[in-house]
Design a protein around this motif. Structure first.
Motif, PDB file in Angstrom:
ATOM      1  N   LEU A 197       0.822  -1.206   0.000  1.00 52.74           N
ATOM      2  CA  LEU A 197       0.000   0.000   0.000  1.00 52.74           C
ATOM      3  C   LEU A 197       0.861   1.262   0.000  1.00 52.74           C
ATOM      4  CD1 LEU A 197      -2.756  -0.901   2.639  1.00 52.74           C
ATOM      5  CD2 LEU A 197      -3.046  -0.778   0.170  1.00 52.74           C
ATOM      6  N   ALA A 198       1.987   1.201   0.707  1.00 48.78           N
ATOM      7  CA  ALA A 198       2.844   2.380   0.864  1.00 48.78           C
ATOM      8  C   ALA A 198       3.778   2.602  -0.318  1.00 48.78           C
ATOM      9  CB  ALA A 198       3.662   2.254   2.147  1.00 48.78           C
ATOM     10  N   GLU A 199       3.956   1.575  -1.158  1.00 45.72           N
ATOM     11  CA  GLU A 199       4.899   1.690  -2.269  1.00 45.72           C
ATOM     12  C   GLU A 199       4.492   2.842  -3.202  1.00 45.72           C
ATOM     13  OE1 GLU A 199       6.935  -1.124  -5.735  1.00 45.72           O
ATOM     14  OE2 GLU A 199       5.365  -1.925  -4.431  1.00 45.72           O
ATOM     15  N   GLY A 200       5.442   3.726  -3.459  1.00 45.40           N
ATOM     16  CA  GLY A 200       5.201   4.846  -4.348  1.00 45.40           C
ATOM     17  C   GLY A 200       4.503   6.030  -3.697  1.00 45.40           C
ATOM     18  N   GLN A 201       4.156   5.907  -2.412  1.00 49.87           N
ATOM     19  CA  GLN A 201       3.486   6.997  -1.720  1.00 49.87           C
ATOM     20  C   GLN A 201       4.519   7.903  -1.029  1.00 49.87           C
ATOM     21  OE1 GLN A 201       0.337   7.664  -1.858  1.00 49.87           O
ATOM     22  NE2 GLN A 201      -0.465   5.783  -2.761  1.00 49.87           N
ATOM     23  N   PRO A 202       4.249   9.197  -0.920  1.00 43.79           N
ATOM     24  CA  PRO A 202       5.190  10.112  -0.258  1.00 43.79           C
ATOM     25  C   PRO A 202       5.020  10.093   1.256  1.00 43.79           C
ATOM     26  CG  PRO A 202       3.331  11.361  -1.075  1.00 43.79           C
ATOM     27  CD  PRO A 202       3.092   9.924  -1.495  1.00 43.79           C
ATOM     28  N   TRP A 203       4.998   8.896   1.835  1.00 41.11           N
ATOM     29  CA  TRP A 203       4.764   8.747   3.269  1.00 41.11           C
ATOM     30  C   TRP A 203       6.062   8.439   3.985  1.00 41.11           C
ATOM     31  CZ3 TRP A 203       0.474   4.484   2.605  1.00 41.11           C
ATOM     32  CH2 TRP A 203      -0.658   5.054   1.976  1.00 41.11           C
TER      33      TRP A 203
END
Length: 215
Positions: A197-203
């Motif tokens: 889910l977090a892959e590629g997110q600016p988190w």
């Protein structure tokens, strides 16, 4: 029958017995001190399977999660169950506003009555997270042990929901064991699920491992 089964998977399974809200409100109303009210809250939390599992670590759970954050003035608790009653263990200022939502009207009514008895700023409301997150903004949001349940009803709902939450900090947790207390590699599988889910997110992602729960 299919609808009833889905509702049981998503929420009903967490209530092993029909809640005795009237009796619990009476006990809370009779508690005369903060310590007594906290003890009643602990008893009520034990009536919901998810919060009951967290009771052994409650004293350090929120202290650990909130330790490195700036002051939190508002909380949004999504699919809250009875978790708002863990407020006495949250290191929040007295005027912090607590917003909560879940799918059961009687539970929401009970929580609003508890908020009044605990002098707790905030409100609970009915919401269906499969239709989207509530628009309420907050300093931090709690989404505790709920994504797997939502995805049982609607695969692909997790990324949509996470994108809609109006909070700069979101605590997402997963159960590290089933309701029957079997681990079955759940923490590893759910860690991989969140990593996807977090892959590629600016988190910025921080992981916390607790007995029985991955945050």
């Amino acid at each position: 029958k299919a609808t009833k089964n889905k509702l049981h998977q998503v929420a009903g399974a967490y209530f092993p017995e029909r809640p005795g809200y009237a009796h619990q409100l009476a006990e809370l109303a009779q508690a005369a001190t903060p310590a007594a009210r906290a003890e009643v809250c602990r008893t009520i939390l034990a009536q919901h399977a998810s919060t009951r599992e967290r009771l052994p670590i409650l004293d350090r759970f929120y202290t650990t999660l909130f330790a490195d954050l700036p002051p939190i003035r508002s909380i949004l608790d999504l699919a809250c169950g009875l978790n708002p009653l863990a407020r006495p263990w949250m290191p929040l200022p007295p005027d912090a506003v607590y917003y909560a939502c879940d799918i059961f009207q009687d539970q929401v009514d009970f929580l609003n009555a508890c908020f009044a008895l605990l002098d707790m700023p905030g409100a609970a409301a009915v919401c269906d997270l499969l239709s989207g997150a509530p628009p309420q903004a907050a300093d931090a949001a709690l989404l505790l042990k709920m994504l797997p349940c939502l995805e049982q009803a609607d695969k692909g709902s997790a990324p949509r929901l996470l994108a809609q939450i109006a909070a700069p900090v979101v605590f997402v947790s997963y159960p590290a064991q089933s309701l029957g207390r079997r681990a079955k590699g759940m923490a590893t599988n759910y860690a991989a699920h969140f990593a996807a889910l977090a892959e590629g997110q600016p988190w910025t992602v921080t992981r916390y491992d607790f007995p029985g729960e991955l945050v």
